[in-house]
Motif scaffolding. Structure first.
Motif, PDB file in Angstrom:
ATOM      1  N   UNK A 194       0.815  -1.260   0.092  1.00 45.44           N
ATOM      2  CA  UNK A 194      -0.081  -0.163  -0.057  1.00 45.44           C
ATOM      3  C   UNK A 194       0.832   1.362  -0.121  1.00 45.44           C
ATOM      4  N   UNK A 195       0.268   2.397  -0.650  1.00 49.06           N
ATOM      5  CA  UNK A 195       1.052   3.708  -0.806  1.00 49.06           C
ATOM      6  C   UNK A 195      -0.003   4.610  -1.299  1.00 49.06           C
ATOM      7  N   UNK A 196      -0.286   5.762  -0.691  1.00 51.43           N
ATOM      8  CA  UNK A 196      -1.309   6.712  -0.939  1.00 51.43           C
ATOM      9  C   UNK A 196      -0.672   7.544  -2.209  1.00 51.43           C
ATOM     10  N   UNK A 197      -1.086   7.087  -3.306  1.00 52.93           N
ATOM     11  CA  UNK A 197      -0.626   7.757  -4.664  1.00 52.93           C
ATOM     12  C   UNK A 197      -1.141   7.159  -5.702  1.00 52.93           C
ATOM     13  N   UNK A 198      -1.356   7.871  -6.996  1.00 60.50           N
ATOM     14  CA  UNK A 198      -1.951   7.366  -8.073  1.00 60.50           C
ATOM     15  C   UNK A 198      -0.562   6.841  -9.014  1.00 60.50           C
ATOM     16  N   UNK A 199      -0.874   5.443  -9.271  1.00 53.16           N
ATOM     17  CA  UNK A 199       0.301   4.615 -10.099  1.00 53.16           C
ATOM     18  C   UNK A 199      -0.275   4.588 -11.398  1.00 53.16           C
ATOM     19  N   UNK A 200       0.852   4.971 -12.475  1.00 50.93           N
ATOM     20  CA  UNK A 200       0.538   4.891 -13.732  1.00 50.93           C
ATOM     21  C   UNK A 200       0.986   3.721 -14.523  1.00 50.93           C
ATOM     22  N   UNK A 201       1.884   3.083 -13.981  1.00 52.22           N
ATOM     23  CA  UNK A 201       2.578   2.155 -14.572  1.00 52.22           C
ATOM     24  C   UNK A 201       3.493   1.225 -13.510  1.00 52.22           C
ATOM     25  N   UNK A 202       3.560  -0.073 -13.843  1.00 54.76           N
ATOM     26  CA  UNK A 202       4.452  -0.905 -12.957  1.00 54.76           C
ATOM     27  C   UNK A 202       5.282  -1.721 -13.808  1.00 54.76           C
ATOM     28  N   UNK A 203       6.485  -2.223 -13.166  1.00 52.85           N
ATOM     29  CA  UNK A 203       7.437  -3.108 -13.750  1.00 52.85           C
ATOM     30  C   UNK A 203       8.257  -4.054 -12.825  1.00 52.85           C
ATOM     31  N   UNK A 204       8.252  -5.136 -12.990  1.00 58.62           N
ATOM     32  CA  UNK A 204       8.927  -6.058 -12.144  1.00 58.62           C
ATOM     33  C   UNK A 204      10.231  -6.095 -12.726  1.00 58.62           C
ATOM     34  N   UNK A 205      11.288  -6.359 -11.745  1.00 58.09           N
ATOM     35  CA  UNK A 205      12.749  -6.570 -12.306  1.00 58.09           C
ATOM     36  C   UNK A 205      12.649  -7.909 -12.693  1.00 58.09           C
ATOM     37  N   UNK A 206      13.705  -8.226 -13.751  1.00 56.81           N
ATOM     38  CA  UNK A 206      13.700  -9.802 -14.335  1.00 56.81           C
ATOM     39  C   UNK A 206      13.679 -10.897 -13.151  1.00 56.81           C
ATOM     40  N   UNK A 207      14.246 -10.505 -12.252  1.00 57.38           N
ATOM     41  CA  UNK A 207      14.832 -11.838 -11.153  1.00 57.38           C
ATOM     42  C   UNK A 207      13.566 -11.748 -10.236  1.00 57.38           C
ATOM     43  N   UNK A 214       5.647  10.071 -14.570  1.00 57.77           N
ATOM     44  CA  UNK A 214       6.652   9.072 -14.920  1.00 57.77           C
ATOM     45  C   UNK A 214       5.862   7.862 -15.380  1.00 57.77           C
ATOM     46  N   UNK A 215       5.641   7.676 -16.788  1.00 61.14           N
ATOM     47  CA  UNK A 215       5.201   6.704 -17.475  1.00 61.14           C
ATOM     48  C   UNK A 215       6.028   5.673 -17.942  1.00 61.14           C
ATOM     49  N   UNK A 216       7.284   5.811 -17.984  1.00 62.09           N
ATOM     50  CA  UNK A 216       8.134   5.111 -18.760  1.00 62.09           C
ATOM     51  C   UNK A 216       9.141   4.342 -17.543  1.00 62.09           C
ATOM     52  N   UNK A 217       9.180   3.232 -17.545  1.00 63.37           N
ATOM     53  CA  UNK A 217      10.075   2.349 -16.824  1.00 63.37           C
ATOM     54  C   UNK A 217      10.582   1.047 -17.578  1.00 63.37           C
ATOM     55  N   UNK A 218      11.911   0.952 -17.313  1.00 57.12           N
ATOM     56  CA  UNK A 218      12.522  -0.224 -17.946  1.00 57.12           C
ATOM     57  C   UNK A 218      13.651  -0.850 -17.192  1.00 57.12           C
ATOM     58  N   UNK A 219      13.634  -2.086 -16.843  1.00 57.23           N
ATOM     59  CA  UNK A 219      14.720  -2.833 -16.345  1.00 57.23           C
ATOM     60  C   UNK A 219      15.700  -3.536 -17.079  1.00 57.23           C
ATOM     61  N   UNK A 220      16.874  -3.345 -16.778  1.00 51.02           N
ATOM     62  CA  UNK A 220      17.990  -4.170 -17.585  1.00 51.02           C
ATOM     63  C   UNK A 220      17.917  -5.607 -17.209  1.00 51.02           C
ATOM     64  N   UNK A 221      18.468  -6.624 -17.874  1.00 54.73           N
ATOM     65  CA  UNK A 221      18.427  -7.997 -17.863  1.00 54.73           C
ATOM     66  C   UNK A 221      18.934  -8.468 -16.413  1.00 54.73           C
ATOM     67  N   UNK A 222      19.858  -7.805 -15.668  1.00 54.20           N
ATOM     68  CA  UNK A 222      20.429  -8.232 -14.719  1.00 54.20           C
ATOM     69  C   UNK A 222      19.686  -7.845 -13.587  1.00 54.20           C
ATOM     70  N   UNK A 223      18.620  -7.078 -13.677  1.00 56.25           N
ATOM     71  CA  UNK A 223      17.936  -6.333 -12.678  1.00 56.25           C
ATOM     72  C   UNK A 223      18.764  -5.496 -11.788  1.00 56.25           C
ATOM     73  N   UNK A 224      19.786  -4.980 -12.474  1.00 51.76           N
ATOM     74  CA  UNK A 224      20.747  -3.841 -11.555  1.00 51.76           C
ATOM     75  C   UNK A 224      20.100  -2.432 -11.845  1.00 51.76           C
ATOM     76  N   UNK A 225      19.990  -2.229 -13.279  1.00 53.27           N
ATOM     77  CA  UNK A 225      19.448  -0.920 -13.624  1.00 53.27           C
ATOM     78  C   UNK A 225      18.046  -0.800 -13.768  1.00 53.27           C
ATOM     79  N   UNK A 226      17.402   0.261 -13.296  1.00 61.68           N
ATOM     80  CA  UNK A 226      16.218   0.650 -13.725  1.00 61.68           C
ATOM     81  C   UNK A 226      16.390   1.929 -14.279  1.00 61.68           C
ATOM     82  N   UNK A 227      15.920   2.028 -15.701  1.00 63.06           N
ATOM     83  CA  UNK A 227      15.733   3.469 -16.342  1.00 63.06           C
ATOM     84  C   UNK A 227      14.430   3.864 -16.066  1.00 63.06           C
ATOM     85  N   UNK A 228      14.388   5.239 -16.053  1.00 63.92           N
ATOM     86  CA  UNK A 228      12.956   5.950 -15.951  1.00 63.92           C
ATOM     87  C   UNK A 228      12.763   6.950 -16.762  1.00 63.92           C
ATOM     88  N   UNK A 229      11.588   7.689 -17.131  1.00 64.61           N
ATOM     89  CA  UNK A 229      11.401   8.729 -17.978  1.00 64.61           C
ATOM     90  C   UNK A 229      10.923   9.836 -17.081  1.00 64.61           C
TER      91      UNK A 229
END
Length: 390
Positions: A227-240, A273-288
């Motif tokens: 839970x978190x009080x806020x409006x979520x626009x997109x979600x992304x799991x790390x690959x691991x 923020x609508x853009x999220x992308x994880x790298x294959x190692x789950x180390x880096x999270x890129x955001x817009x």
């Protein structure tokens, strides 16, 4: 500090393999699991299946009246494509023949999100409707399940289009949908108590205002919530499966550690923020959420208290992001029409870029990471070769 002119200096130009055009704005873009086809959705409804080898049209599907909003390939490799749109329907297509196999009601006027479950123990990436082929041998036969989100309705279907489960209506519109990349267990290599239940089943994640909920196909009761009080626009799991991130309306990124439920919030973005992308190692999270690409390093103690990497090349808002499925290259696209490819962690200048053209609407790497597909607001679709890494 890197300025825009300095970042662009010395970058190679992306090399086009082919270019095609559909009638209008590209609303969704996804490679088939074998990489042979590229599905392209038109904001007005039709879906075009292009041959990845040469850009020739394999089939044109009628898609959805009033517009197609989502595409998702079934990961089992049999060429099954799911689509959803503003006619309130989900449709299943045979990509070999172009035939429509099933049409299912989403439960609301618009069906905005689709997600196929991933095979057991697979580390397949499933952002934005593009499912990778299984990457690890499953200990049990894979039975694909398709989740759909329409308004407050969350439904799960089998690969024949039969309804498997309808969950209780959510309190608010569902704004994010994803299957956990690893079945119901803590990520490999982790220990200690998990905030999520352990088990041997796929876990579906849905986001609404104020919380992320976790579901299993065998029950309509939520397994748990963050839970978190806020409006979520997109979600992304790390690959691991270790982390889940959200892009939010209040110009922040929220971040949970799956095994503990610990959450963090990163702010400082000039826009939502609508853009999220994880790298294959789950180390880096890129955001817009800005003219620059912001990359958080989640290694070690994670991003808390750290300064993110800022990648500057765009002169307008970043509109699309995608990491290679196994490699280390990140592609970014902007409202300025620029496409840039970065090697995150190895410099702040793009390896290659391409300017001009209309706004970038969609980006997708091919399953073998050799090609980058770009869809634009004017209906242009092009395939570019991945630049060589330095």
């Amino acid at each position: 500090m890197f300025g825009i002119s300095e970042s662009r200096r010395g970058a190679a130009s992306l090399r086009a393999q082919w270019q095609a055009t559909i009638d209008d704005h590209v609303s969704a873009l996804a490679f088939s699991p074998d990489g042979a086809l590229l599905a392209v959705a038109d904001v007005n409804g039709p879906i075009t299946l292009l041959r990845a080898a040469d850009g020739a049209v394999a089939h044109t599907l009628r898609g959805h009246g009033f517009g197609t909003l989502a595409l998702a390939w079934c990961p089992d490799g049999r060429g099954l494509l799911a689509s959803a749109g503003q006619d309130g329907m989900i449709r299943l297509w045979d990509s070999a023949s172009g035939a429509e196999l099933a049409a299912m009601p989403g439960g609301a006027a618009w069906v905005e999100r689709l997600a196929w479950s991933v095979p057991q123990r697979s580390a397949a990436r499933t952002p934005r409707g593009c499912s990778a082929a299984p990457e690890a041998a499953a200990s049990e036969p894979y039975t694909p399940l398709l989740a759909s989100a329409a308004g407050r309705k969350l439904r799960v279907w089998d690969a024949q289009g039969q309804l498997v489960r309808e969950y209780p209506d959510h309190a608010n519109t569902i704004s994010g949908l994803a299957w956990m990349p690893v079945w119901g267990r803590p990520a490999a290599g982790t220990s200690g108590a998990s905030a999520l239940p352990t088990g041997n089943f796929p876990i579906l994640t849905s986001a609404t205002y104020g919380n992320i909920a976790f579901w299993q196909p065998a029950s309509d009761e939520a397994l748990g919530r963050f839970s978190w009080k806020g409006s979520i626009l997109t979600i992304a799991w790390s690959p691991d499966g270790s982390f889940i991130a959200t892009g939010d309306q209040d110009a922040t990124v929220h971040f949970w550690v799956a095994k503990t439920g610990q959450d963090l919030q990163m702010w400082g973005y000039p826009s939502k923020v609508r853009e999220l992308a994880w790298d294959a190692s789950s180390r880096y999270l890129a955001t817009g959420g800005a003219h620059t690409v912001t990359v958080w390093d989640c290694a070690g103690k994670g991003p808390e208290g750290s300064r993110p990497l800022q990648l500057a090349a765009h002169e307008d808002m970043v509109s699309a992001l995608d990491f290679q499925r196994r490699g280390g290259l990140l592609a970014s696209g902007g409202e300025d029409g620029l496409v840039a490819v970065w090697h995150v962690g190895k410099g702040r200048r793009p390896l290659a870029q391409l300017g001009g053209g209309s706004a970038v609407a969609q980006l997708a790497w091919s399953p073998d990471d050799r090609w980058l597909a770009v869809g634009r607001a004017d209906g242009t679709v092009a395939l570019y070769a991945a630049p060589a890494e330095r």
